[in-house]
Design a protein around this motif. Structure first.
Motif, mmCIF file in Angstrom:
data_model
loop_
_atom_site.group_PDB
_atom_site.id
_atom_site.type_symbol
_atom_site.label_atom_id
_atom_site.label_comp_id
_atom_site.label_asym_id
_atom_site.label_seq_id
_atom_site.Cartn_x
_atom_site.Cartn_y
_atom_site.Cartn_z
ATOM 1 N N ILE A 86 38.557 48.473 38.165
ATOM 2 C CA ILE A 86 38.987 49.852 37.883
ATOM 3 C C ILE A 86 38.638 50.223 36.442
ATOM 4 N N LYS A 87 38.941 49.340 35.517
ATOM 5 C CA LYS A 87 38.631 49.599 34.114
ATOM 6 C C LYS A 87 37.120 49.694 33.900
ATOM 7 N N THR A 88 36.357 48.859 34.612
ATOM 8 C CA THR A 88 34.899 48.903 34.522
ATOM 9 C C THR A 88 34.374 50.269 34.938
ATOM 10 N N SER A 89 34.904 50.810 36.039
ATOM 11 C CA SER A 89 34.480 52.136 36.493
ATOM 12 C C SER A 89 34.837 53.207 35.476
ATOM 13 N N ASP A 248 25.084 47.533 31.146
ATOM 14 C CA ASP A 248 26.354 47.568 31.860
ATOM 15 C C ASP A 248 27.219 46.377 31.481
ATOM 16 N N PHE A 249 28.523 46.605 31.482
ATOM 17 C CA PHE A 249 29.496 45.550 31.184
ATOM 18 C C PHE A 249 30.576 45.569 32.255
ATOM 19 N N GLN A 250 31.171 44.417 32.485
ATOM 20 C CA GLN A 250 32.240 44.317 33.475
ATOM 21 C C GLN A 250 33.472 43.717 32.834
ATOM 22 N N TRP A 251 34.622 44.289 33.172
ATOM 23 C CA TRP A 251 35.896 43.771 32.679
ATOM 24 C C TRP A 251 36.413 42.735 33.673
ATOM 25 N N VAL A 252 36.573 41.502 33.203
ATOM 26 C CA VAL A 252 36.948 40.390 34.084
ATOM 27 C C VAL A 252 37.931 39.477 33.363
ATOM 28 N N GLY A 253 38.597 38.609 34.152
ATOM 29 C CA GLY A 253 39.454 37.582 33.588
ATOM 30 C C GLY A 253 38.629 36.411 33.093
ATOM 31 N N LEU A 254 39.202 35.630 32.174
ATOM 32 C CA LEU A 254 38.471 34.486 31.620
ATOM 33 C C LEU A 254 38.174 33.431 32.679
ATOM 34 N N ASP A 255 39.014 33.329 33.710
ATOM 35 C CA ASP A 255 38.735 32.378 34.780
ATOM 36 C C ASP A 255 37.449 32.754 35.516
ATOM 37 N N PHE A 256 37.211 34.063 35.675
ATOM 38 C CA PHE A 256 35.980 34.534 36.315
ATOM 39 C C PHE A 256 34.776 34.197 35.446
ATOM 40 N N VAL A 257 34.914 34.374 34.124
ATOM 41 C CA VAL A 257 33.820 34.061 33.214
ATOM 42 C C VAL A 257 33.444 32.586 33.320
ATOM 43 N N LEU A 258 34.446 31.716 33.299
ATOM 44 C CA LEU A 258 34.175 30.288 33.393
ATOM 45 C C LEU A 258 33.544 29.921 34.725
ATOM 46 N N ASN A 259 33.980 30.593 35.774
ATOM 47 C CA ASN A 259 33.404 30.360 37.088
ATOM 48 C C ASN A 259 31.917 30.671 37.075
ATOM 49 N N SER A 279 42.658 27.388 35.208
ATOM 50 C CA SER A 279 42.559 28.697 35.845
ATOM 51 C C SER A 279 43.917 29.392 35.969
ATOM 52 N N GLY A 280 44.976 28.627 36.232
ATOM 53 C CA GLY A 280 46.298 29.248 36.352
ATOM 54 C C GLY A 280 46.702 29.928 35.065
ATOM 55 N N PHE A 281 46.455 29.267 33.945
ATOM 56 C CA PHE A 281 46.768 29.842 32.642
ATOM 57 C C PHE A 281 45.828 31.000 32.308
ATOM 58 N N LEU A 282 44.542 30.804 32.590
ATOM 59 C CA LEU A 282 43.544 31.808 32.231
ATOM 60 C C LEU A 282 43.764 33.122 32.967
ATOM 61 N N LYS A 283 44.257 33.048 34.196
ATOM 62 C CA LYS A 283 44.481 34.272 34.973
ATOM 63 C C LYS A 283 45.551 35.154 34.350
ATOM 64 N N LYS A 284 46.365 34.585 33.479
ATOM 65 C CA LYS A 284 47.431 35.358 32.858
ATOM 66 C C LYS A 284 46.962 36.056 31.576
ATOM 67 N N LEU A 285 45.760 35.725 31.108
ATOM 68 C CA LEU A 285 45.254 36.320 29.881
ATOM 69 C C LEU A 285 44.644 37.688 30.158
ATOM 70 N N PRO A 286 44.550 38.550 29.130
ATOM 71 C CA PRO A 286 43.986 39.887 29.321
ATOM 72 C C PRO A 286 42.530 39.826 29.778
ATOM 73 N N PHE A 287 42.088 40.883 30.445
ATOM 74 C CA PHE A 287 40.699 40.971 30.863
ATOM 75 C C PHE A 287 39.817 41.213 29.634
ATOM 76 N N VAL A 288 38.584 40.752 29.725
ATOM 77 C CA VAL A 288 37.625 40.927 28.634
ATOM 78 C C VAL A 288 36.368 41.602 29.179
ATOM 79 N N SER A 289 35.619 42.239 28.303
ATOM 80 C CA SER A 289 34.378 42.914 28.684
ATOM 81 C C SER A 289 33.207 41.973 28.447
ATOM 82 N N VAL A 290 32.401 41.754 29.495
ATOM 83 C CA VAL A 290 31.259 40.852 29.371
ATOM 84 C C VAL A 290 30.014 41.533 29.943
ATOM 85 N N PRO A 291 28.831 41.261 29.368
ATOM 86 C CA PRO A 291 27.600 41.791 29.958
ATOM 87 C C PRO A 291 27.368 41.137 31.311
ATOM 88 N N ASN A 292 26.973 41.937 32.310
ATOM 89 C CA ASN A 292 26.806 41.391 33.661
ATOM 90 C C ASN A 292 25.361 41.399 34.143
#
Length: 303
Positions: A86-89, A248-259, A279-292
Motif C-alpha cells: 500500500i505504501k509502495t503504491s 522504482d522502490f518497494q516498501w518491505v520488511g527486513l525479513d523479505f529483504v533477507l529472503n 525472521s520473527g524479530f525482523l517482522k516486527k521492525l518497520p518497513f524499509v524502502s529498497v530498489p526492486n
C-alpha cells in the motif's frame, strides 16, 4: 514462482520478438529448464520455451495464489506484504502523478490483486475505481473492501467503458502479446488519458548485479522482460507521448529483504540462516524502502 507448475510438454518456441518482430536474437541466460533470449533489435528478453495462452490463463486462477506455502507458486504470505505494498503504491502516485490528477478521476487497475493499490487510492476524492484480475479470490477481497472488481482480463471489459487512468503494477512482464495488450489499453483509455505501470528493467543495477539469479529471471511466469528503450518503442508505436521513466522502490520488511538476498546465495553472503533465526524479530521492525529492479513508467495518450 511456478517453476514447479506443470508446463506444456510441447515446446512452444517462437522465432520472432513479440515486441518488434525481429528474428535477430542471442542467448542471455539459462535458468532451470528455461532459456532467456534477448532481441538484438529492441532488447526485449523473452523466455524460451514460450508459454501458451492456456497455460498463462491457468497460472493466475489457482485458489491459493495469494496464500501459498510454496514460494514457487504465487505468494507465500501476501497479507504480511500488504502494508508495504500500500505504501509502495502511495509513493508511486506521489512520484509520477500531479496531486490533482486522481481527484474525481476514473481509474482502471489491471492485475489488481487483493486491493493494495485500491486502498492507496482511498485518500483521493471521488475516485471511480474498477479492479480487474483473473483470480476470483482477489476480486472477492476487492469487493469486501468496498471497491468494484471484475474477474477476468482487459479483454473481458466492455469496449464502451473508458477511463482517465489505467494502472498496472507488475503485470506487463506476464503478458504474452504486448502489442495486442496495448491495443486494448487504447480502447479503454479516454482521449488524453494516462498510463502508469511498473515492470522489471533488464538494465537496472539490481539486474546487472544479480545476473541469472535476478528474481525476475527465476520467476518463469515472467515471459517478457523489458528495458526503457523497448518500453519507449511500444508506447510510441501505440500512440503515447510525454513518456517518463522513474526508478522504482518497494516498501518491505527486513525479513523479505533477507529472503531475497538469500536467493543470491554466495553472490552476496550466506543469509538463509539469519533469515530463519531472526525472521520473527525482523517482522516486527518497520518497513524499509529498497530498489526492486523495476521501472515506473508514465505516459500520456495522444489525442
Amino acid at each position: 514462482m511456478f517453476s514447479r507448475m506443470k508446463r506444456s510438454t510441447m515446446k512452444n518456441r517462437i522465432s520472432t520478438c513479440p515486441v518488434c518482430s525481429s528474428r535477430d536474437c542471442t542467448l542471455r541466460h539459462k535458468v532451470q529448464n528455461f532459456k532467456y533470449i534477448t532481441c538484438l533489435t529492441c532488447g526485449t528478453v523473452r523466455i524460451d520455451p514460450f508459454p501458451t495462452a492456456c497455460e498463462v490463463a491457468a497460472w493466475y486462477t489457482i485458489d491459493n495464489y495469494y496464500h501459498n506455502k510454496d514460494r514457487n507458486i504465487g505468494y507465500t504470505d501476501y497479507e504480511s506484504l500488504k502494508p508495504g505494498l500500500i505504501k509502495t503504491s502511495e509513493k508511486r502516485f506521489a512520484k509520477a502523478l500531479h496531486p490533482e490528477a486522481l481527484r474525481n478521476a476514473s481509474v482502471l487497475e489491471l492485475g489488481c490483486g487483493p486491493g493494495c493499490t485500491a486502498e492507496a487510492l482511498k485518500k483521493f476524492r471521488n475516485i471511480e475505481y474498477l479492479g480487474v484480475d483473473p483470480n476470483p479470490q482477489a476480486i472477492d477481497s476487492i469487493r469486501k473492501l468496498g471497491f468494484k472488481g471484475e474477474v477476468g482480463t482487459i479483454k473481458d471489459i466492455d469496449t464502451s467503458r473508458k477511463f482517465d487512468h489505467i494502472i498496472f503494477f507488475d503485470v506487463l512482464e506476464h503478458i504474452i502479446d504486448p502489442n495486442h495488450f496495448f491495443s486494448y489499453l487504447n480502447t479503454h483509455l479516454k482521449p488524453s488519458g494516462t498510463l502508469l505501470f511498473t515492470t522489471p528493467n533488464t538494465t537496472s543495477l539490481l539486474s546487472k548485479i544479480s545476473g541469472a539469479r535476478w528474481v525476475s529471471y527465476i520467476v518463469p511466469q515472467h515471459v517478457l522482460l523489458y528495458n526503457p528503450q523497448s518500453i519507449y518503442r511500444l508506447l510510441v508505436n501505440h500512440g503515447y507521448s510525454n513518456i517518463k521513466f522513474f526508478s522504482d522502490f518497494q516498501w518491505v520488511g527486513l525479513d523479505f529483504v533477507l529472503n531475497r538476498l538469500g536467493d543470491l546465495g554466495d553472490l552476496i553472503f550466506p543469509l538463509k540462516w539469519i533469515e530463519k533465526a531472526g525472521s520473527g524479530f525482523l517482522k516486527k521492525l518497520p518497513f524499509v524502502s529498497v530498489p526492486n529492479g523495476n521501472m515506473l513508467v508514465f505516459a500520456d495518450k495522444n489525442n
